[in-house]
Design an enzyme around this catalytic site. Structure first.
Site, mmCIF file in Angstrom:
data_model
loop_
_atom_site.group_PDB
_atom_site.id
_atom_site.type_symbol
_atom_site.label_atom_id
_atom_site.label_comp_id
_atom_site.label_asym_id
_atom_site.label_seq_id
_atom_site.Cartn_x
_atom_site.Cartn_y
_atom_site.Cartn_z
ATOM 1 C CG ASP A 96 20.978 -4.349 -7.983
ATOM 2 O OD1 ASP A 96 21.886 -3.581 -7.608
ATOM 3 O OD2 ASP A 96 19.934 -3.936 -8.505
ATOM 4 C CG ASP A 268 14.554 -8.338 -4.966
ATOM 5 O OD1 ASP A 268 14.896 -9.248 -5.730
ATOM 6 O OD2 ASP A 268 14.373 -7.161 -5.365
ATOM 7 C CB CYS A 306 -2.550 -8.437 9.573
ATOM 8 S SG CYS A 306 -0.878 -7.824 9.337
ATOM 9 C CB CYS A 308 1.585 -5.477 10.686
ATOM 10 S SG CYS A 308 0.327 -4.369 10.039
ATOM 11 C CB CYS A 311 -3.373 -4.939 11.134
ATOM 12 S SG CYS A 311 -3.354 -4.859 9.325
ATOM 13 C CG HIS A 337 -0.726 -4.403 5.891
ATOM 14 N ND1 HIS A 337 -1.258 -5.338 6.757
ATOM 15 C CD2 HIS A 337 -1.106 -4.785 4.639
ATOM 16 C CE1 HIS A 337 -1.945 -6.234 6.055
ATOM 17 N NE2 HIS A 337 -1.870 -5.921 4.780
HETATM 18 ZN ZN LIG Z 1 -1.191 -5.589 8.850
#
Ligand SMILES: [Zn+2]
Length: 376
Positions: A96, A268, A306, A308, A311, A337
């Site tokens: 930025d 973002d 999920c 990820c 998870c 996550h």
């Molecule tokens: Zn997850």
């Protein structure tokens, strides 16, 4: 008109109503859009290693000019080979302009036509940031996408926004004139508070300057979601189809869907990592706070659907235990996550736009998601 490097071509692949799917080409790789960019304020996405960011397939991360300029200094980072090498991140980075943080963090701010005088929030030292200085710092850092220096004004003050907008436009021209590195794309920032007519004027003016992309700034600073959506709807028809659009500082699951529906390509936000450090996680149906005693014997993952790392491997009961025991691994696992789910929503939305099924996808998502408050 200053021409921009060919490295930064934006390929618009599909548009369904206002939602867009595309690819933004950069020297450090392609960014498929829509996309969410995790924030690495101090050249690190808090609690995560670059390897973990690669595992969730983050394609773009953001770093903050204000923070890196004050500490460790942009010159030092340039000497050590630039921000990519310094933080060991080989994919695209966005910095930025420092403007937003000067207005939100620094002390004793004083704005004049040339720039902003302020005191560092770290040691009280005196600094002067101008459009030219912001671009110089961002060139030293060496991110792929850099931002024009702008003023983020109180969104509800019409008279002040009128004045600030003219100055921000003059600063946009100066930012473009100061840029010399061909391997960086400079984005202009549409300002104008909650006022659609000022946003429209700003989008029209900035479009005439031919930036490599366009950001909508000064949102998510206290206005309502409805006001934010009206601003996005005002600028969407004005901004060029052939350039990426970036909604700055905005990124909950709902914001992503609502933004994509209104033509935004890039988001973002610090929220996924900040919430993770406060024990809170996003799911497809809303937000959960894992401190809740109801999770103490819960063998399920945060989200059963999920994929990820967190998870796939850990129960809510274990994560709650880490939190209760003040183990720092909880920040890492929850951040993985929260970032993964935002990246996954952007990936699903992108595929749905390419398949022509985005309306169905968005409606289903909005039906299943239950925000706990307006912030969500
Ligand atoms: Zn997850």
């Amino acid at each position: 008109m200053i021409s921009q490097s060919q490295d930064f071509e934006f390929e618009l692949q599909s548009r369904q109503c206002r939602a867009r799917a595309g690819i933004f080409h950069t020297p450090h790789g392609d960014i498929p859009t829509p996309i969410f960019a995790p924030v690495g304020t101090q050249a690190t996405v808090k609690a995560l290693t670059p390897a973990q960011l690669l595992e969730v397939d983050a394609r773009l991360i953001l770093s903050n000019t204000y923070h890196l300029y004050l500490r460790p200094g942009d010159q030092l980072i340039a000497e050590l080979g630039g921000l990519h090498r310094f933080m060991n991140w080989s994919r695209p980075i966005l910095t930025d302009s420092g403007g937003f943080q000067v207005f939100s963090l620094a002390n004793n701010r004083k704005i004049d036509e040339n720039g902003v005088t302020f005191r560092s929030h770290i040691d009280g030292s005196l600094h002067y940031l101008t459009p030219e200085k912001s671009i110089e710092i961002q060139q030293n850092l060496g991110a792929d996408i850099i931002m024009a220096f702008d003023e983020c004004a109180d969104p509800y003050n019409l008279e002040y926004n009128r004045l600030a907008l003219q100055r921000t436009h003059r600063w946009a021209e100066r930012s473009l004139a100061a840029k010399t590195r061909p391997d960086q794309a400079l984005f202009g920032i549409v300002q104008g508070g909650i006022f659609p007519e000022l946003r429209l004027e700003s989008a029209e003016f900035l479009r005439s300057l031919n930036f490599s992309g366009y950001a909508v700034g000064g949102l998510s600073v206290g206005e309502t979601k409805d006001e934010m959506h009206k601003v996005l709807e005002a600028v969407d028809p004005i901004l060029p189809e052939s350039k990426p659009r970036y909604l700055m500082g905005v990124g909950t699951p709902l914001d992503l869907i609502n933004g994509i529906q209104r033509g935004i390509d890039l988001f973002d936000c610090v929220l996924p990592t900040r919430l993770a450090r406060h024990n809170s996680v996003f799911t497809r149906s809303g937000r959960l706070n894992l401190v809740n005693a109801g999770f103490s014997r819960d063998p399920l993952p945060i989200d059963e659907n999920c994929q990820c790392y967190t998870c796939r491997n850990f129960s809510r009961a274990y994560l709650r235990h880490l939190i209760q025991a003040h183990e720092i691994l909880s920040s890492t696992l929850l951040s993985i996550h929260n970032i993964f789910i935002l990246l996954e929503i952007a990936r699903e939305a992108r595929q749905a736009i390419l398949d022509g099924s985005f309306d169905t996808y968005a409606n289903q998502f909005l039906n299943e998601y239950h925000p706990i408050n307006e912030e969500e």
